[in-house]
Design a protein around this motif. Structure first.
Motif, PDB file in Angstrom:
ATOM      1  N   GLN A 138       0.880  -1.113   0.021  1.00  0.00           N
ATOM      2  CA  GLN A 138       0.057  -0.033   0.204  1.00  0.00           C
ATOM      3  C   GLN A 138       0.905   0.977  -0.050  1.00  0.00           C
ATOM      4  O   GLN A 138       0.328   2.003  -0.758  1.00  0.00           O
ATOM      5  CB  GLN A 138      -0.677  -0.516   1.405  1.00  0.00           C
ATOM      6  CG  GLN A 138      -2.165  -0.985   0.974  1.00  0.00           C
ATOM      7  CD  GLN A 138      -2.595  -0.660   0.300  1.00  0.00           C
ATOM      8  OE1 GLN A 138      -3.021   0.013  -0.333  1.00  0.00           O
ATOM      9  NE2 GLN A 138      -3.227  -1.575  -0.718  1.00  0.00           N
ATOM     10  N   ALA A 139       2.252   1.173   1.442  1.00  0.00           N
ATOM     11  CA  ALA A 139       2.598   2.430   0.436  1.00  0.00           C
ATOM     12  C   ALA A 139       3.363   3.053  -0.506  1.00  0.00           C
ATOM     13  O   ALA A 139       3.015   4.400  -1.346  1.00  0.00           O
ATOM     14  CB  ALA A 139       3.505   1.845   1.939  1.00  0.00           C
ATOM     15  N   LEU A 140       3.619   1.168  -1.060  1.00  0.00           N
ATOM     16  CA  LEU A 140       4.064   1.581  -2.742  1.00  0.00           C
ATOM     17  C   LEU A 140       3.027   2.645  -3.438  1.00  0.00           C
ATOM     18  O   LEU A 140       3.578   3.271  -4.471  1.00  0.00           O
ATOM     19  CB  LEU A 140       4.606  -0.022  -3.176  1.00  0.00           C
ATOM     20  CG  LEU A 140       5.896  -0.027  -2.094  1.00  0.00           C
ATOM     21  CD1 LEU A 140       6.242  -1.577  -3.263  1.00  0.00           C
ATOM     22  CD2 LEU A 140       7.587   0.653  -2.854  1.00  0.00           C
ATOM     23  N   ALA A 141       2.060   1.713  -3.287  1.00  0.00           N
ATOM     24  CA  ALA A 141       1.069   2.049  -4.336  1.00  0.00           C
ATOM     25  C   ALA A 141       0.897   3.684  -4.603  1.00  0.00           C
ATOM     26  O   ALA A 141       0.441   4.162  -5.016  1.00  0.00           O
ATOM     27  CB  ALA A 141      -0.247   1.476  -3.906  1.00  0.00           C
ATOM     28  N   MET A 142       0.822   3.753  -2.972  1.00  0.00           N
ATOM     29  CA  MET A 142       1.041   5.594  -2.542  1.00  0.00           C
ATOM     30  C   MET A 142       1.778   6.368  -3.134  1.00  0.00           C
ATOM     31  O   MET A 142       1.085   7.298  -3.309  1.00  0.00           O
ATOM     32  CB  MET A 142       0.503   5.572  -0.988  1.00  0.00           C
ATOM     33  CG  MET A 142      -0.869   5.516   0.116  1.00  0.00           C
ATOM     34  SD  MET A 142      -2.106   6.463  -1.373  1.00  0.00           S
ATOM     35  CE  MET A 142      -1.890   7.422   0.177  1.00  0.00           C
ATOM     36  N   ASP A 143       3.021   6.099  -3.049  1.00  0.00           N
ATOM     37  CA  ASP A 143       4.417   6.810  -4.269  1.00  0.00           C
ATOM     38  C   ASP A 143       3.604   6.486  -5.071  1.00  0.00           C
ATOM     39  O   ASP A 143       3.713   7.660  -5.695  1.00  0.00           O
ATOM     40  CB  ASP A 143       5.466   5.759  -3.470  1.00  0.00           C
ATOM     41  CG  ASP A 143       6.077   5.760  -1.987  1.00  0.00           C
ATOM     42  OD1 ASP A 143       5.337   6.760  -1.153  1.00  0.00           O
ATOM     43  OD2 ASP A 143       6.746   5.423  -1.939  1.00  0.00           O
TER      44      ASP A 143
END
Length: 157
Positions: free
Chosen positions: A116-121
């Motif tokens: 999810q953090a990668l997707a948010m970035d």
């Protein structure tokens, strides 16, 4: 003796803790003499070798019952120890499985958070790019409006 249930091999029943199989009544020497008189019409004195043999046999049976009680107590102790050991081993395995399951769940949750953090970035980068394009388009729109107004005012004067 333990409070654990006992298996009665004669009846096949499981006796509750504290229950004991009914004792076998031993025939007294007086009853044996009376039975011989009733059945065979023969009176036997107290010094008869056969009665002495019966006395020895009864003593043997008492000793044998003592040995059997001791044997039952030893078997119950072994079964209790074995049962406790098996229960402890099962508890250890279940605890280990529970720990592994919790660890696997946490690992999955952390992996999901990381994805999810990668997707948010990626989303932030895309939004920044869109913002730049919107700023450029807005500036071009304002410049176009200003040019159109300038032309309109120059025509009207």
């Amino acid at each position: 003796m333990s409070d654990a249930p006992i298996f009665d091999p004669e009846t096949g029943e499981v006796l509750e803790a504290g229950d004991t199989p009914p004792p076998v009544a031993a025939m007294s020497l007086d009853n044996a003499r009376a039975m011989l008189v009733r059945e065979h019409g023969v009176a036997i004195g107290s010094d008869d070798p056969l009665l002495m043999l019966v006395t020895l046999h009864q003593g043997f049976l008492r000793d044998y019952e003592t040995v059997l009680r001791r044997h039952d107590a030893a078997i119950a102790a072994i079964l209790t120890t074995t049962g406790s050991t098996c229960a402890d081993a099962v508890e250890t395995v279940l605890t280990s499985l529970k720990d592994k399951t919790v660890k696997a769940s946490l690992d999955q949750a952390f992996a999901l958070v990381e994805r999810q953090a990668l997707a948010m970035d990626d989303l932030r980068r895309a939004l920044r790019s869109h913002r730049r394009v919107l700023v450029v388009l807005t500036a071009l729109s304002l410049a176009g409006c200003a040019l159109a107004l300038t032309i309109l005012f120059s025509i009207v004067r």
